[in-house]
Design an enzyme around this catalytic site. Structure first.
Site, PDB file in Angstrom:
ATOM      1  N   ASN A  39     -67.008 -41.158  32.677  1.00 52.35           N
ATOM      2  CA  ASN A  39     -67.017 -40.133  33.720  1.00 52.35           C
ATOM      3  C   ASN A  39     -66.112 -40.611  34.855  1.00 52.35           C
ATOM      4  O   ASN A  39     -65.995 -41.821  35.068  1.00 52.35           O
ATOM      5  CB  ASN A  39     -68.434 -39.921  34.258  1.00 52.35           C
ATOM      6  CG  ASN A  39     -68.561 -38.588  34.967  1.00 52.35           C
ATOM      7  OD1 ASN A  39     -68.557 -37.555  34.319  1.00 52.35           O
ATOM      8  ND2 ASN A  39     -68.636 -38.608  36.289  1.00 52.35           N
ATOM      9  N   ASN A 136     -65.187 -24.452  29.714  1.00 52.84           N
ATOM     10  CA  ASN A 136     -64.988 -22.998  29.678  1.00 52.84           C
ATOM     11  C   ASN A 136     -63.652 -22.642  30.318  1.00 52.84           C
ATOM     12  O   ASN A 136     -63.617 -22.009  31.366  1.00 52.84           O
ATOM     13  CB  ASN A 136     -66.102 -22.317  30.485  1.00 52.84           C
ATOM     14  CG  ASN A 136     -67.312 -22.023  29.628  1.00 52.84           C
ATOM     15  OD1 ASN A 136     -67.222 -21.914  28.409  1.00 52.84           O
ATOM     16  ND2 ASN A 136     -68.452 -21.894  30.273  1.00 52.84           N
ATOM     17  N   SER A 162     -70.690 -23.579  23.158  1.00 57.14           N
ATOM     18  CA  SER A 162     -71.824 -22.842  23.719  1.00 57.14           C
ATOM     19  C   SER A 162     -73.148 -23.457  23.284  1.00 57.14           C
ATOM     20  O   SER A 162     -73.267 -23.989  22.187  1.00 57.14           O
ATOM     21  CB  SER A 162     -71.787 -21.384  23.263  1.00 57.14           C
ATOM     22  OG  SER A 162     -72.936 -20.720  23.738  1.00 57.14           O
ATOM     23  N   LYS A 215     -64.474 -17.665  23.376  1.00 57.20           N
ATOM     24  CA  LYS A 215     -65.594 -18.152  24.209  1.00 57.20           C
ATOM     25  C   LYS A 215     -65.767 -17.283  25.452  1.00 57.20           C
ATOM     26  O   LYS A 215     -66.893 -16.985  25.861  1.00 57.20           O
ATOM     27  CB  LYS A 215     -65.367 -19.622  24.598  1.00 57.20           C
ATOM     28  CG  LYS A 215     -66.448 -20.186  25.549  1.00 57.20           C
ATOM     29  CD  LYS A 215     -67.835 -20.114  24.922  1.00 57.20           C
ATOM     30  CE  LYS A 215     -68.921 -20.909  25.610  1.00 57.20           C
ATOM     31  NZ  LYS A 215     -69.312 -20.538  26.933  1.00 57.20           N
ATOM     32  N   ASN A 219     -69.117 -15.063  26.480  1.00 54.99           N
ATOM     33  CA  ASN A 219     -69.840 -15.059  27.746  1.00 54.99           C
ATOM     34  C   ASN A 219     -69.978 -13.657  28.323  1.00 54.99           C
ATOM     35  O   ASN A 219     -70.977 -13.338  28.964  1.00 54.99           O
ATOM     36  CB  ASN A 219     -69.148 -15.992  28.746  1.00 54.99           C
ATOM     37  CG  ASN A 219     -69.474 -17.438  28.453  1.00 54.99           C
ATOM     38  OD1 ASN A 219     -69.704 -17.801  27.300  1.00 54.99           O
ATOM     39  ND2 ASN A 219     -69.507 -18.273  29.462  1.00 54.99           N
TER      40      ASN A 219
END
Ligand code: 6PG
Length: 514
Positions: A39, A136, A162, A215, A219
């Site tokens: 990270n 996304n 998802s 995607k 949504n």
């Protein structure tokens, strides 16, 4: 002391240890892959390292302090870097965090004062590495990144993922698009961690931005179905005075039948929840102001760009926007009146509950219909007329199949939708598929749907998704629409010309006005 604890080579680097990212690490590791978690905020990586050290996947999971250190231990060729980073809006923020990581360099943040510059992935990743953006991202950003990475001989996939943190851990639905060669390298790995429903819920959606396009539309459909379910709960509570726990069995019955799916399932569960602090039904203490991260908005924008009608999806978005004006609505509730709510006798009550099921199912069909049509239209669009966008053809039967597991819009309705596309890949609208057409043409089904919308209108209750779905059904099946008057008006004030019903040609005009 460095947090890096790498030993040997790894199959995958997962960059971005948010709730989805860290569970994806676990999922890959459980499936036998060696994964490095990183990270950009080093303390987050440290915390993850401490947690994972206590888990059974620890032997296959390493952590690295920086992406640079991780890349040195990536298997080559055949290694992959999966980024799970918050996407940017291509209009308001054309150059976002993903671009920094990929192209211009990012940072490893050790503390408020201590940072290290990290070179871009295009310099760090060994040749042949597959880079996957699993966030996304807007399809246009993905197309741009695809082209940029191709120029640098990198293999890239823009993959919609998802299922939230739970799906990430147990099996998400993965919608990859971009380089076919990249998919040939990492497809098996992605399929191994995906949910299973008639095979892995991961399939190549097509070149360039195809994966993130699918995607985004996913949504949009998610927004439509969520709004429709919420309207039903709200109306049953307001009109029949039912408490959430009393609505729960009605939802449970629907969920056990043809409405069954993830969104129905979680809604049913939510109806039964109680707030630990107050003892009140949970829904009574949740503020009615819907959030949104942007992908639902993108779907409507994409639909408007292509000229595809998505009234349910757009109405669901607008309903969220309206909900965000809470203080204004509270003030208007006092200022603007509606006649008192109708009283329901026991028979009327049963009828309303029956109507709810059909109205909701109609809105679900309309939501999928609008989303599928949008993807099909994007596949049909000529890239030359759209600045290079839409240079893909999405396999619709595969979309319906992979949506059956792992993702937020998984539902039983996807079975007939998939069948329909297998039978006719060019089906113009899934409402025309025989099993769905039979339901939509059924007199009592339609009357229930209409009765529901009528009841909402009469009582001043929201029917954004369900009402607009009925409109969609009625306008799609209308051989003649009020657009004749619109064309005449346009010609009257702007001399825009119109087409005639009785002969070809576009430049017809109204007779001159007096
Ligand atoms: C999924 C969801 C997810 C969604 C976020 C935010 O498929 O897992 O679609 O990707 O984008 O939960 O959604 P909102 O727009 O409602 O904030």
């Amino acid at each position: 002391m460095s947090v890096t604890n790498l030993q040997g080579d790894y199959d995958l680097i997962l960059y971005g240890l948010g709730v989805m990212g860290e569970n994806l690490v676990r999922n890959f590791a459980r499936n036998g892959y060696r994964v490095i978690g990183v990270n950009y905020v080093v303390p987050v990586t440290e915390k993850f390292a401490r947690q994972v050290a206590r888990e059974d996947v620890r032997d296959r999971v390493g952590v690295a302090e920086t992406l640079a250190e991780a890349c040195k231990r990536l298997k080559s060729p055949g290694g992959a870097v999966l980024t799970m980073i918050t996407a940017n809006d291509p209009v308001t923020q054309p150059w976002g965090p993903i671009d920094q990581v990929f192209f211009s360099g990012s940072q490893a943040v050790r503390s408020d004062t201590e940072r290290e510059e990290v070179p871009p992935l295009v310099e760090l990743a060994p040749e042949g590495t597959v880079i996957i953006d699993g966030g996304n991202s807007h399809p246009r950003s993905t197309r741009r990144r695809c082209a940029e990475l191709e120029k640098r001989n990198m293999l890239f996939l823009g993959a919609g993922v998802s299922g939230g943190p739970d799906g990430a851990l147990k099996g998400p639905c993965i919608m990859p698009g971009g380089s076919r060669k990249a998919y040939d390298v990492v497809g098996k790995m992605l399929q191994d961690v995906a949910a299973q429903a008639d095979g892995p819920c991961c399939a190549f959606m097509g070149p360039h931005e195809a994966g993130h396009y699918v995607k985004s539309v996913h949504n949009g459909i998610e927004y439509g179905i969520m709004q429709a379910i919420s309207e039903v709960y709200h109306a049953l509570a307001r009109l029949l005075g039912l408490k959430p726990a009393e609505i729960q069995p009605i939802f449970a019955e629907m969920n056990a039948g043809r409405h069954g799916g993830y969104l129905m399932e979680i809604s049913t569960e939510i109806l039964g929840l109680t707030d630990a602090e107050t003892g009140a039904p949970m829904l009574d203490v949740v503020l009615d102001r819907a959030g949104q991260k942007g992908t639902g908005k993108w779907t409507s924008q994409l639909a408007f760009d292509l000229g595809v009608p998505v009234p349910t999806l757009a109405a669901a978005l607008q309903a969220r926007i309206m909900s965000s004006f809470k203080p204004e609505r509270v003030a208007a509730a006092d200022a603007l009146a509606c006649a008192p709510l109708k009283e329901f006798d026991p028979e009327g009550r049963d009828k309303l509950i029956e109507a709810a099921g059909d109205a909701l199912y109609g809105a679900m069909i309309a939501s999928y219909a609008q989303g599928c049509w949008l993807i099909q239209e994007a596949s049909r669009a000529d890239p030359d007329e759209h600045g290079g966008d839409y240079d893909f053809t999405v396999p619709m039967d595969e979309v319906a199949r992979i949506w059956k597991g792992g993702c937020v819009i998984r539902s039983r309705l996807l079975d007939p939708i998939r069948e329909a596309f297998l039978e006719n890949p060019d089906l113009h609208n899934i409402m025309l598929a025989p099993p769905l057409r039979r339901i939509l043409n059924d007199g009592s089904f339609q009357q229930n749907w209409r009765a529901w919308v009528r009841t909402m209108v009469e009582n001043g209750l929201p029917a954004d998704a369900i009402g607009n779905s009925l409109n969609y059904f009625d306008t799609y099946r209308a051989a003649r629409l009020p657009a004749d008057m619109i064309q005449a008006q346009r010609d009257r004030f702007g001399k825009h010309g119109f087409e005639r019903t009785d002969r070809p040609g576009k430049g017809h005009h109204l007779p001159p006005s007096d």
